[in-house]
Design a protein around this motif. Sequence first.
Motif, PDB file in Angstrom:
ATOM      1  N   UNK A  40       0.635  -1.440  -0.089  1.00  0.00           N
ATOM      2  CA  UNK A  40       0.570  -0.278   0.229  1.00  0.00           C
ATOM      3  C   UNK A  40       1.056   1.455  -0.387  1.00  0.00           C
ATOM      4  N   UNK A  42       0.827   5.868  -0.220  1.00  0.00           N
ATOM      5  CA  UNK A  42       0.085   6.892  -0.046  1.00  0.00           C
ATOM      6  C   UNK A  42       0.716   7.811   0.303  1.00  0.00           C
ATOM      7  N   UNK A  44       0.294  12.121  -0.181  1.00  0.00           N
ATOM      8  CA  UNK A  44      -0.451  12.956   0.005  1.00  0.00           C
ATOM      9  C   UNK A  44       0.007  14.562  -0.573  1.00  0.00           C
ATOM     10  N   UNK A 102       7.596  -0.805 -14.223  1.00  0.00           N
ATOM     11  CA  UNK A 102       8.796  -0.269 -13.324  1.00  0.00           C
ATOM     12  C   UNK A 102       8.143  -0.192 -12.092  1.00  0.00           C
TER      13      UNK A 102
ATOM     14  N   UNK B   2       9.342  12.636  -0.958  1.00  0.00           N
ATOM     15  CA  UNK B   2       8.854  13.145  -1.401  1.00  0.00           C
ATOM     16  C   UNK B   2       8.306  11.944  -2.955  1.00  0.00           C
ATOM     17  N   UNK B   3       7.036  12.265  -3.044  1.00  0.00           N
ATOM     18  CA  UNK B   3       7.268  11.870  -4.823  1.00  0.00           C
ATOM     19  C   UNK B   3       6.550  12.789  -5.956  1.00  0.00           C
ATOM     20  N   UNK B   5       5.162  12.974  -9.095  1.00  0.00           N
ATOM     21  CA  UNK B   5       4.785  11.973 -10.545  1.00  0.00           C
ATOM     22  C   UNK B   5       3.939  12.646 -11.359  1.00  0.00           C
ATOM     23  N   UNK B  40      12.000   5.126  -8.938  1.00  0.00           N
ATOM     24  CA  UNK B  40      11.079   5.232 -10.458  1.00  0.00           C
ATOM     25  C   UNK B  40       9.912   4.208 -10.563  1.00  0.00           C
ATOM     26  N   UNK B  41       9.001   4.796 -10.323  1.00  0.00           N
ATOM     27  CA  UNK B  41       7.647   3.524 -10.637  1.00  0.00           C
ATOM     28  C   UNK B  41       6.712   3.924 -11.998  1.00  0.00           C
ATOM     29  N   UNK B  96       2.472  15.768 -10.126  1.00  0.00           N
ATOM     30  CA  UNK B  96       1.369  16.041  -8.523  1.00  0.00           C
ATOM     31  C   UNK B  96       3.540  16.126  -7.729  1.00  0.00           C
ATOM     32  N   UNK B  97       3.244  16.911  -6.715  1.00  0.00           N
ATOM     33  CA  UNK B  97       3.601  16.416  -6.514  1.00  0.00           C
ATOM     34  C   UNK B  97       3.826  16.728  -4.628  1.00  0.00           C
ATOM     35  N   UNK B  98       4.430  15.190  -4.131  1.00  0.00           N
ATOM     36  CA  UNK B  98       3.329  14.695  -2.744  1.00  0.00           C
ATOM     37  C   UNK B  98       4.433  15.007  -2.090  1.00  0.00           C
ATOM     38  N   UNK B  99       3.927  14.664  -0.656  1.00  0.00           N
ATOM     39  CA  UNK B  99       4.278  13.202   0.575  1.00  0.00           C
ATOM     40  C   UNK B  99       4.138  11.993   0.090  1.00  0.00           C
ATOM     41  N   UNK B 100       5.061  11.262   0.600  1.00  0.00           N
ATOM     42  CA  UNK B 100       4.854  10.136   0.196  1.00  0.00           C
ATOM     43  C   UNK B 100       4.660   9.403   2.253  1.00  0.00           C
ATOM     44  N   UNK B 101       2.940   9.225   2.485  1.00  0.00           N
ATOM     45  CA  UNK B 101       3.151   9.477   3.676  1.00  0.00           C
ATOM     46  C   UNK B 101       3.175   7.275   4.027  1.00  0.00           C
ATOM     47  N   UNK B 102       3.247   7.287   3.506  1.00  0.00           N
ATOM     48  CA  UNK B 102       2.584   5.008   3.591  1.00  0.00           C
ATOM     49  C   UNK B 102       3.438   4.540   2.900  1.00  0.00           C
ATOM     50  N   UNK B 103       4.088   4.087   2.606  1.00  0.00           N
ATOM     51  CA  UNK B 103       5.026   2.883   1.637  1.00  0.00           C
ATOM     52  C   UNK B 103       6.407   3.499   1.398  1.00  0.00           C
TER      53      UNK B 103
END
Lengths: 103, 103
Positions: A40, A42, A44, A102, B2-3, B5, B40-41, B96-103
């Motif tokens: 999982x 997530x 934000x 990937x 951070x991710x 996307x 990278x995904x 999209x710039x996000x904070x990774x909170x889970x994973x």
Amino acid sequence: MVKVSVLYPNKPGSRFDIEYYLNTHMPMSARLLGDAIKAITVEIGRPARGGEPAPFAAICGFTCETVDDFMNAFTPVAGELQCDIPKYTDIEPVIQISDIRIG
Amino acid sequence: MVKVSVLYPNKPGSRFDIEYYLNTHMPMSARLLGDAIKAITVEIGRPARGGEPAPFAAICGFTCETVDDFMNAFTPVAGELQCDIPKYTDIEPVIQISDIRIG
């Protein structure tokens, strides 16, 4: 492997309770969906430096072996999960089913 | 962490060359962005069983320690990466710039 992504598009005035989502909804999702879910994620969304909201309030990803694995886990608990959504947001999520190529 | 996307929203009649994207554009991105990128995904959208396209043709994620790390890696190569986009799609990507909170 497939990823089922749940994306919450930001709209002006929309509501998204990050703490409820992270601390209540996501643990509930993990518990109800069970072992079919291999990972999982997530994320934000961060507002831009000018304060403009990110395109998505949040993006969640469920990694599974197959779409059928996800659907078999999700279908019996769909009602319970969907009824929880108004507790943290008024955004209608977008559901994306993808092949992981990937990562 | 951070991710960043990069999401490619499907539109009727839009073009997306999955093989060029996976085999040429993404390796070029990894090479040009370098060590700032920790993971990278790439997910490729699956059409629904009725044949309706997925909401997004593709979703790519770059994981970095900080937004500044990403921007410092991206800014000098932005032109080269952006000029490559028309070779595989006519979709304008959403960033999209996000904070990774889970994973």
